[in-house]
Design a protein around this motif. Sequence first.
Motif, PDB file in Angstrom:
ATOM      1  N   ASN A 124      83.961  45.974 -64.696  1.00  0.00           N
ATOM      2  CA  ASN A 124      84.479  45.821 -63.336  1.00  0.00           C
ATOM      3  C   ASN A 124      85.092  47.105 -62.788  1.00  0.00           C
ATOM      4  N   SER A 125      85.694  47.903 -63.653  1.00  0.00           N
ATOM      5  CA  SER A 125      86.466  49.054 -63.186  1.00  0.00           C
ATOM      6  C   SER A 125      85.709  50.376 -63.219  1.00  0.00           C
ATOM      7  N   SER A 126      84.535  50.401 -63.809  1.00  0.00           N
ATOM      8  CA  SER A 126      83.788  51.665 -63.921  1.00  0.00           C
ATOM      9  C   SER A 126      83.016  51.946 -62.635  1.00  0.00           C
ATOM     10  N   SER A 127      83.765  52.192 -61.590  1.00  0.00           N
ATOM     11  CA  SER A 127      83.138  52.477 -60.296  1.00  0.00           C
ATOM     12  C   SER A 127      83.716  53.752 -59.713  1.00  0.00           C
ATOM     13  N   PHE A 128      82.921  54.399 -58.877  1.00  0.00           N
ATOM     14  CA  PHE A 128      83.341  55.630 -58.210  1.00  0.00           C
ATOM     15  C   PHE A 128      82.668  55.651 -56.848  1.00  0.00           C
ATOM     16  N   ALA A 129      83.477  55.842 -55.804  1.00  0.00           N
ATOM     17  CA  ALA A 129      82.952  55.858 -54.429  1.00  0.00           C
ATOM     18  C   ALA A 129      82.144  54.588 -54.145  1.00  0.00           C
ATOM     19  N   GLU A 130      82.669  53.450 -54.601  1.00  0.00           N
ATOM     20  CA  GLU A 130      82.063  52.136 -54.389  1.00  0.00           C
ATOM     21  C   GLU A 130      80.716  51.983 -55.088  1.00  0.00           C
ATOM     22  N   GLN A 131      80.467  52.824 -56.080  1.00  0.00           N
ATOM     23  CA  GLN A 131      79.233  52.740 -56.870  1.00  0.00           C
ATOM     24  C   GLN A 131      79.589  52.274 -58.282  1.00  0.00           C
ATOM     25  N   ASN A 132      79.020  51.152 -58.687  1.00  0.00           N
ATOM     26  CA  ASN A 132      79.236  50.630 -60.034  1.00  0.00           C
ATOM     27  C   ASN A 132      77.877  50.435 -60.689  1.00  0.00           C
ATOM     28  N   TRP A 133      77.610  51.241 -61.714  1.00  0.00           N
ATOM     29  CA  TRP A 133      76.308  51.199 -62.382  1.00  0.00           C
ATOM     30  C   TRP A 133      76.324  50.337 -63.637  1.00  0.00           C
ATOM     31  N   LEU A 134      77.431  49.683 -63.920  1.00  0.00           N
ATOM     32  CA  LEU A 134      77.526  48.867 -65.128  1.00  0.00           C
ATOM     33  C   LEU A 134      77.363  47.378 -64.850  1.00  0.00           C
ATOM     34  N   LYS A 135      77.561  46.981 -63.607  1.00  0.00           N
ATOM     35  CA  LYS A 135      77.610  45.556 -63.297  1.00  0.00           C
ATOM     36  C   LYS A 135      76.583  45.191 -62.238  1.00  0.00           C
ATOM     37  N   ARG A 136      75.840  44.122 -62.495  1.00  0.00           N
ATOM     38  CA  ARG A 136      74.843  43.609 -61.550  1.00  0.00           C
ATOM     39  C   ARG A 136      75.361  42.314 -60.945  1.00  0.00           C
ATOM     40  N   THR A 137      75.442  42.293 -59.627  1.00  0.00           N
ATOM     41  CA  THR A 137      75.912  41.089 -58.930  1.00  0.00           C
ATOM     42  C   THR A 137      74.907  40.555 -57.922  1.00  0.00           C
ATOM     43  N   ASP A 138      73.825  41.307 -57.693  1.00  0.00           N
ATOM     44  CA  ASP A 138      72.845  40.905 -56.695  1.00  0.00           C
ATOM     45  C   ASP A 138      71.524  41.574 -57.022  1.00  0.00           C
ATOM     46  N   VAL A 139      70.423  41.027 -56.528  1.00  0.00           N
ATOM     47  CA  VAL A 139      69.114  41.622 -56.768  1.00  0.00           C
ATOM     48  C   VAL A 139      69.016  43.003 -56.129  1.00  0.00           C
ATOM     49  N   ALA A 140      69.819  43.240 -55.089  1.00  0.00           N
ATOM     50  CA  ALA A 140      69.811  44.557 -54.443  1.00  0.00           C
ATOM     51  C   ALA A 140      70.307  45.649 -55.381  1.00  0.00           C
ATOM     52  N   ASP A 141      71.037  45.278 -56.429  1.00  0.00           N
ATOM     53  CA  ASP A 141      71.536  46.270 -57.379  1.00  0.00           C
ATOM     54  C   ASP A 141      70.428  46.871 -58.230  1.00  0.00           C
ATOM     55  N   ASP A 142      69.228  46.271 -58.190  1.00  0.00           N
ATOM     56  CA  ASP A 142      68.122  46.768 -59.012  1.00  0.00           C
ATOM     57  C   ASP A 142      67.453  48.008 -58.433  1.00  0.00           C
ATOM     58  N   VAL A 143      67.796  48.368 -57.204  1.00  0.00           N
ATOM     59  CA  VAL A 143      67.170  49.527 -56.561  1.00  0.00           C
ATOM     60  C   VAL A 143      67.547  50.800 -57.321  1.00  0.00           C
ATOM     61  N   ASP A 144      66.549  51.667 -57.512  1.00  0.00           N
ATOM     62  CA  ASP A 144      66.797  52.930 -58.215  1.00  0.00           C
ATOM     63  C   ASP A 144      67.914  53.701 -57.528  1.00  0.00           C
ATOM     64  N   ARG A 145      68.759  54.319 -58.322  1.00  0.00           N
ATOM     65  CA  ARG A 145      69.841  55.137 -57.781  1.00  0.00           C
ATOM     66  C   ARG A 145      69.323  56.538 -57.485  1.00  0.00           C
ATOM     67  N   GLN A 146      69.583  57.006 -56.269  1.00  0.00           N
ATOM     68  CA  GLN A 146      69.133  58.330 -55.840  1.00  0.00           C
ATOM     69  C   GLN A 146      70.347  59.234 -55.647  1.00  0.00           C
ATOM     70  N   LEU A 147      70.356  60.360 -56.347  1.00  0.00           N
ATOM     71  CA  LEU A 147      71.428  61.340 -56.236  1.00  0.00           C
ATOM     72  C   LEU A 147      70.860  62.645 -55.705  1.00  0.00           C
ATOM     73  N   VAL A 148      71.548  63.260 -54.766  1.00  0.00           N
ATOM     74  CA  VAL A 148      71.091  64.537 -54.224  1.00  0.00           C
ATOM     75  C   VAL A 148      71.063  65.571 -55.339  1.00  0.00           C
ATOM     76  N   GLY A 149      69.895  66.221 -55.493  1.00  0.00           N
ATOM     77  CA  GLY A 149      69.741  67.189 -56.569  1.00  0.00           C
ATOM     78  C   GLY A 149      69.708  68.629 -56.106  1.00  0.00           C
ATOM     79  N   SER A 150      68.943  68.922 -55.044  1.00  0.00           N
ATOM     80  CA  SER A 150      68.825  70.299 -54.590  1.00  0.00           C
ATOM     81  C   SER A 150      68.252  70.325 -53.181  1.00  0.00           C
TER      82      SER A 150
END
Length: 320
Positions: free
Chosen positions: A123-149
Amino acid sequence: MSFNTNNGAILALDVLRSTTGNRDDTLSRVSSGQRVATAADNAAYWSIATTMRSDNKMLSAVEDALGLAGGIVDSATNGYSAATDVLVEFKKLLVLSREAGVDRDKINTDLNQLKDQLKTIANSSSFAEQNWLKRTDVADDVDRQLVGSFRRDADGGVTVTNITYEIAGTAGTSDVNFLVDDFSGDSGILTGAGFAAELGTSKDWVLFNGENGGAYDEITLTDTTTGAEIEEMISVVDAMAERTIDVATMLGAIGTRIELQTEFTKDLQDSIEFGVGKMVDADLNAESTRLRALQTQEQLGIQALQIANSGTERFLDLLL
């Protein structure tokens, strides 16, 4: 001597005007610190420098985005690392419960505390409203995109590349990346029965069920729990711990890539700034020396103009 046209004065004035113009240009370069401040100074260099400055601002934005991405990934990595430590303790208690004469109820109380700790981590492993440890909805299955370059191609087009993390995994198997799945249970390491299914255990063991999904056999100790069941529990928890290590490793690799990209972005910004400076910055030592020389020439020009005009003054003196 011509009274109407003083050729010497005209020539002296032209020289003085040219010297004053050069002095003003040099003074402008000294004041601004740039020898190419506008397109009129050098259209090609000004165009390149302006584009590169724009790119540098984009790189600054990319650096900020990488900082945010690093915080998100570090938070998730720390969460999985902490979960791994708790699962090791969980397994140790299960091993202890096999000993004859131990109070399994007391051990189960400790197990419940560890379960609560794992839920707290998820529950607490979140940053900037992003939690990659917990799934609460099917929308959470979307690939995470991080700006690289950020890059500009030969045609002048701009592209922002991303670092992709496939978070969904395969529900119902051991290839899952969420720690806890409170939606269906099957996509969580601790809430999915995929580990038990692959190990071929007698029951669909899970550490605990998700809040809104899953109705599997939770790992719980009672006086009726058999030794064989405890062995299965230990095997399942061990497999879960191995998966948390695997996920933490994947996230750690992404975190390392973000750190390297951040350092590269900083170095690239410095290189661009240095390159632009070589193109458009003025050599202040040379410009200061030139300014002093032009100021001296200006004074000499004023004196020359005064000398050229003195001939007329002597003519007027003869008429008086």
